[in-house]
Design a protein around this motif. Structure first.
Motif, PDB file in Angstrom:
ATOM      1  N   TYR A 238       0.852  -1.062  -0.036  1.00  0.00           N
ATOM      2  CA  TYR A 238       0.076   0.073   0.035  1.00  0.00           C
ATOM      3  C   TYR A 238       0.673   1.312  -0.039  1.00  0.00           C
ATOM      4  O   TYR A 238       0.545   2.356  -0.495  1.00  0.00           O
ATOM      5  CB  TYR A 238      -1.059   0.186   1.312  1.00  0.00           C
ATOM      6  N   SER A 239       2.043   1.249   0.748  1.00  0.00           N
ATOM      7  CA  SER A 239       2.948   2.414   0.732  1.00  0.00           C
ATOM      8  C   SER A 239       3.463   2.534  -0.499  1.00  0.00           C
ATOM      9  O   SER A 239       3.685   3.777  -0.930  1.00  0.00           O
ATOM     10  CB  SER A 239       3.936   2.354   1.804  1.00  0.00           C
ATOM     11  N   VAL A 240       3.920   1.544  -1.374  1.00  0.00           N
ATOM     12  CA  VAL A 240       4.222   1.900  -2.583  1.00  0.00           C
ATOM     13  C   VAL A 240       3.259   2.290  -3.667  1.00  0.00           C
ATOM     14  O   VAL A 240       3.353   3.390  -4.359  1.00  0.00           O
ATOM     15  CB  VAL A 240       4.812   0.494  -3.294  1.00  0.00           C
ATOM     16  N   ILE A 241       2.121   1.844  -3.619  1.00  0.00           N
ATOM     17  CA  ILE A 241       0.960   2.399  -4.444  1.00  0.00           C
ATOM     18  C   ILE A 241       0.481   3.738  -4.141  1.00  0.00           C
ATOM     19  O   ILE A 241       0.255   4.476  -5.261  1.00  0.00           O
ATOM     20  CB  ILE A 241      -0.320   1.434  -4.495  1.00  0.00           C
ATOM     21  N   ASN A 242       0.275   3.748  -2.619  1.00  0.00           N
ATOM     22  CA  ASN A 242      -0.169   5.383  -2.459  1.00  0.00           C
ATOM     23  C   ASN A 242       0.842   6.446  -2.519  1.00  0.00           C
ATOM     24  O   ASN A 242       0.119   7.543  -2.773  1.00  0.00           O
ATOM     25  CB  ASN A 242      -0.653   5.313  -0.821  1.00  0.00           C
ATOM     26  N   ARG A 243       1.999   6.107  -2.680  1.00  0.00           N
ATOM     27  CA  ARG A 243       2.866   7.512  -2.709  1.00  0.00           C
ATOM     28  C   ARG A 243       3.654   7.334  -3.606  1.00  0.00           C
ATOM     29  O   ARG A 243       4.814   7.829  -3.771  1.00  0.00           O
ATOM     30  CB  ARG A 243       3.667   7.213  -1.187  1.00  0.00           C
ATOM     31  N   SER A 244       3.402   6.664  -4.719  1.00  0.00           N
ATOM     32  CA  SER A 244       3.995   6.506  -5.986  1.00  0.00           C
ATOM     33  C   SER A 244       3.250   7.307  -7.045  1.00  0.00           C
ATOM     34  O   SER A 244       2.282   6.732  -7.386  1.00  0.00           O
ATOM     35  CB  SER A 244       4.521   5.196  -6.397  1.00  0.00           C
ATOM     36  N   PRO A 245       3.599   8.279  -7.878  1.00  0.00           N
ATOM     37  CA  PRO A 245       2.829   8.573  -9.173  1.00  0.00           C
ATOM     38  C   PRO A 245       2.287   7.427  -9.984  1.00  0.00           C
ATOM     39  O   PRO A 245       3.487   6.695 -10.177  1.00  0.00           O
ATOM     40  CB  PRO A 245       3.870   9.727  -9.745  1.00  0.00           C
ATOM     41  N   ARG A 246       1.241   7.167 -10.352  1.00  0.00           N
ATOM     42  CA  ARG A 246       0.590   6.114 -11.132  1.00  0.00           C
ATOM     43  C   ARG A 246       1.700   6.034 -12.355  1.00  0.00           C
ATOM     44  O   ARG A 246       1.865   4.782 -12.672  1.00  0.00           O
ATOM     45  CB  ARG A 246      -0.755   6.235 -11.304  1.00  0.00           C
ATOM     46  N   TYR A 247       1.637   7.119 -13.085  1.00  0.00           N
ATOM     47  CA  TYR A 247       2.459   6.901 -14.288  1.00  0.00           C
ATOM     48  C   TYR A 247       3.967   6.465 -14.297  1.00  0.00           C
ATOM     49  O   TYR A 247       4.402   5.944 -15.085  1.00  0.00           O
ATOM     50  CB  TYR A 247       2.452   8.171 -15.099  1.00  0.00           C
ATOM     51  N   LEU A 248       4.603   6.382 -13.018  1.00  0.00           N
ATOM     52  CA  LEU A 248       5.892   5.702 -12.765  1.00  0.00           C
ATOM     53  C   LEU A 248       6.064   4.531 -12.364  1.00  0.00           C
ATOM     54  O   LEU A 248       6.973   3.811 -12.357  1.00  0.00           O
ATOM     55  CB  LEU A 248       6.443   6.774 -11.825  1.00  0.00           C
ATOM     56  N   LEU A 249       4.742   3.931 -11.720  1.00  0.00           N
ATOM     57  CA  LEU A 249       4.696   2.587 -11.254  1.00  0.00           C
ATOM     58  C   LEU A 249       4.233   1.600 -12.464  1.00  0.00           C
ATOM     59  O   LEU A 249       2.812   1.638 -12.557  1.00  0.00           O
ATOM     60  CB  LEU A 249       3.945   2.578  -9.839  1.00  0.00           C
ATOM     61  N   SER A 250       4.851   0.837 -12.760  1.00  0.00           N
ATOM     62  CA  SER A 250       4.507  -0.096 -13.871  1.00  0.00           C
ATOM     63  C   SER A 250       3.739  -1.224 -13.280  1.00  0.00           C
ATOM     64  O   SER A 250       2.848  -1.597 -13.716  1.00  0.00           O
ATOM     65  CB  SER A 250       5.865  -0.613 -14.877  1.00  0.00           C
ATOM     66  N   GLU A 251       4.258  -1.802 -12.285  1.00  0.00           N
ATOM     67  CA  GLU A 251       3.761  -2.895 -11.725  1.00  0.00           C
ATOM     68  C   GLU A 251       4.453  -3.287 -10.379  1.00  0.00           C
ATOM     69  O   GLU A 251       5.367  -2.852  -9.796  1.00  0.00           O
ATOM     70  CB  GLU A 251       3.814  -4.193 -12.557  1.00  0.00           C
ATOM     71  N   VAL A 252       3.889  -4.173  -9.472  1.00  0.00           N
ATOM     72  CA  VAL A 252       4.231  -4.699  -8.360  1.00  0.00           C
ATOM     73  C   VAL A 252       4.474  -6.202  -8.429  1.00  0.00           C
ATOM     74  O   VAL A 252       3.541  -6.611  -8.708  1.00  0.00           O
ATOM     75  CB  VAL A 252       3.670  -4.183  -6.974  1.00  0.00           C
ATOM     76  N   ILE A 253       5.550  -6.831  -8.250  1.00  0.00           N
ATOM     77  CA  ILE A 253       5.899  -8.124  -8.146  1.00  0.00           C
ATOM     78  C   ILE A 253       6.206  -8.681  -6.992  1.00  0.00           C
ATOM     79  O   ILE A 253       7.054  -8.293  -6.560  1.00  0.00           O
ATOM     80  CB  ILE A 253       6.992  -8.490  -9.361  1.00  0.00           C
ATOM     81  N   LEU A 254       5.155  -9.641  -6.427  1.00  0.00           N
ATOM     82  CA  LEU A 254       5.540 -10.074  -5.320  1.00  0.00           C
ATOM     83  C   LEU A 254       6.180 -11.459  -5.407  1.00  0.00           C
ATOM     84  O   LEU A 254       5.525 -12.447  -6.102  1.00  0.00           O
ATOM     85  CB  LEU A 254       4.148 -10.204  -4.373  1.00  0.00           C
ATOM     86  N   VAL A 255       7.492 -11.801  -4.980  1.00  0.00           N
ATOM     87  CA  VAL A 255       7.786 -12.989  -5.074  1.00  0.00           C
ATOM     88  C   VAL A 255       7.793 -14.045  -3.747  1.00  0.00           C
ATOM     89  O   VAL A 255       8.206 -13.544  -2.881  1.00  0.00           O
ATOM     90  CB  VAL A 255       9.271 -12.930  -5.597  1.00  0.00           C
ATOM     91  N   ASP A 256       7.280 -14.949  -3.953  1.00  0.00           N
ATOM     92  CA  ASP A 256       6.929 -15.761  -2.553  1.00  0.00           C
ATOM     93  C   ASP A 256       8.153 -16.832  -2.487  1.00  0.00           C
ATOM     94  O   ASP A 256       8.181 -17.979  -3.298  1.00  0.00           O
ATOM     95  CB  ASP A 256       5.629 -16.494  -2.780  1.00  0.00           C
ATOM     96  N   ASP A 257       9.026 -16.932  -1.722  1.00  0.00           N
ATOM     97  CA  ASP A 257       9.875 -17.651  -1.457  1.00  0.00           C
ATOM     98  C   ASP A 257       9.321 -18.941  -0.489  1.00  0.00           C
ATOM     99  O   ASP A 257      10.145 -19.055   0.516  1.00  0.00           O
ATOM    100  CB  ASP A 257      11.167 -17.002  -0.888  1.00  0.00           C
ATOM    101  N   ALA A 258       8.779 -19.645  -1.254  1.00  0.00           N
ATOM    102  CA  ALA A 258       8.251 -21.024  -0.474  1.00  0.00           C
ATOM    103  C   ALA A 258       7.474 -20.609   0.829  1.00  0.00           C
ATOM    104  O   ALA A 258       7.995 -21.302   1.741  1.00  0.00           O
ATOM    105  CB  ALA A 258       9.369 -21.928  -0.630  1.00  0.00           C
ATOM    106  N   SER A 259       6.576 -19.945   0.969  1.00  0.00           N
ATOM    107  CA  SER A 259       5.951 -19.592   2.340  1.00  0.00           C
ATOM    108  C   SER A 259       4.916 -20.714   2.639  1.00  0.00           C
ATOM    109  O   SER A 259       4.695 -21.409   1.445  1.00  0.00           O
ATOM    110  CB  SER A 259       5.266 -18.163   2.211  1.00  0.00           C
ATOM    111  N   GLU A 260       4.996 -21.155   3.738  1.00  0.00           N
ATOM    112  CA  GLU A 260       4.005 -21.913   3.967  1.00  0.00           C
ATOM    113  C   GLU A 260       2.687 -21.931   4.785  1.00  0.00           C
ATOM    114  O   GLU A 260       1.910 -22.510   5.132  1.00  0.00           O
ATOM    115  CB  GLU A 260       4.630 -22.929   5.251  1.00  0.00           C
ATOM    116  N   ARG A 261       2.548 -20.295   4.980  1.00  0.00           N
ATOM    117  CA  ARG A 261       1.311 -19.921   5.544  1.00  0.00           C
ATOM    118  C   ARG A 261      -0.099 -19.940   4.486  1.00  0.00           C
ATOM    119  O   ARG A 261       0.292 -19.161   3.405  1.00  0.00           O
ATOM    120  CB  ARG A 261       1.493 -18.511   6.271  1.00  0.00           C
ATOM    121  N   ASP A 262      -0.999 -20.377   4.956  1.00  0.00           N
ATOM    122  CA  ASP A 262      -2.000 -20.489   4.175  1.00  0.00           C
ATOM    123  C   ASP A 262      -2.746 -19.206   3.701  1.00  0.00           C
ATOM    124  O   ASP A 262      -2.930 -18.941   2.438  1.00  0.00           O
ATOM    125  CB  ASP A 262      -3.311 -21.022   4.789  1.00  0.00           C
TER     126      ASP A 262
END
Length: 330
Positions: free
Chosen positions: A136-160
């Motif tokens: 949320y802090s990335v999305i809310n405080r970044s000018p939209r035209y500068l933010l292409s995407e957010v990529i979340l990389v899950d390094d084998a998490s175990e939590r449902d």
């Protein structure tokens, strides 16, 4: 009775004009040389203002103190992620933060045609509140035209809750959020490389999964990349207390380096660098011995261009400290 009705009308009208004034102030203070193609019709700062209650726990970066009756439960929850999970869960996902920038930084004007960025965030069994607060802090405080995407990389998490629940949640966010799953636990660097390979932005920004970006965080970083595509940029690293989640401004008078045991440490900016900047603390500190890997920004052309000569990031190295040493010689 008429006087009471009259007072209510006056108060409602006054409130409406206050909101209009806030909108205009935010719009003209942040939207320098705005145009339609940059999609600045509703600024991130304004969205943040109207969507949160600044009186709630942790607002404006204030500390959250847990009552004595809940101390034992707090200590048990602390063991899960090695920070005060109870305090974190009390704080809004889009909490307000103070503007900790130097006054000179607040008045800086950056080029219109800055490169856009993909923000890559690696997580492993991260708490829901800290991970989403980072997003949320990335999305809310970044000018939209500068933010292409957010990529979340899950390094084998175990939590449902980091599986289907997370996937369904991020679908509703206003910026494209992609989730990549590592087949097995691979470590921070390998996971970041996986995210970088899938990115589409002109610049790649790496963040830890428990960061909070403040107002104006992105533009100066991208401006350095625009000046020189070979530049790797690291911002000032502020501090979030693991006990109270108080947001504390980091020092712009320190930089990263190694001691004689090759351990990463923060050191005072040398006098020669202060002399080069002629006292202007808004200018970047150059020729850093090494960079913190908490937040790192670099041109995406490095995956196929300049950094190919150096091996990009070495996927065979597991230790973060060794990657800091590796990067300082590039």
């Amino acid at each position: 009775m008429r006087r009471f009705v009259y007072c209510k009308v006056v108060l409602a009208t006054s409130l409406m004009w206050v909101l209009v004034d806030v909108f205009l102030l935010l719009y003209f203070s942040e939207c320098n040389k705005c145009d339609d193609k940059k999609e600045r019709s509703l600024l991130p700062a304004l969205r943040a203002v109207i969507s949160r209650n600044q009186e709630g726990p942790g607002e404006m970066g204030k500390a959250v103190l847990i009552p004595k009756d809940d101390q034992e439960k707090m200590k048990e929850l602390f063991k899960i992620n090695q920070f005060n999970l109870m305090a974190s869960d009390l704080i809004a996902l889009n909490r307000s933060l103070p503007d900790v920038r130097l006054e000179g930084c607040k008045t800086k004007v950056y080029p219109d045609e800055l490169p856009n960025t993909s923000v890559v965030i690696v997580f492993h069994n991260e708490a829901w509140s800290t991970l989403l607060r980072t997003v949320y802090s990335v999305i809310n405080r970044s000018p939209r035209y500068l933010l292409s995407e957010v990529i979340l990389v899950d390094d084998a998490s175990e939590r449902d809750f980091l599986k289907l629940t997370l996937e369904n949640y991020v679908k509703n966010l206003e910026v494209p959020v992609k989730i990549i799953r590592m087949e097995e636990r691979s470590g921070l660097i390998r996971a970041r490389l996986r995210g970088a390979a899938a990115s589409k932005g002109q610049v790649i920004t790496f963040l830890d999964a428990h960061c909070e970006c403040t107002l104006g965080w992105l533009e100066p970083l991208l401006a350095r990349i625009k000046e020189d595509r070979k530049t790797v940029v690291c911002p000032i690293i502020d501090v979030i207390s693991d006990d109270t989640f108080e947001y504390m401004a980091g020092s712009d008078m320190t930089y990263g380096g190694f001691n004689w045991k090759l351990n990463f440490r923060w050191y005072p900016v040398p006098q020669r660098e202060m002399d080069r900047r002629k006292g202007d603390r808004t200018l970047p500190v150059r020729q850093l011995p090494t960079l913190s890997l908490v937040a790192l920004v670099m041109s995406s052309t490095r995956t196929t261009g300049d950094w190919q000569k150096f091996g990009w990031m070495n996927s065979k190295i597991s230790s973060i400290s060794y990657h800091q040493k590796e990067m300082c010689y590039m």
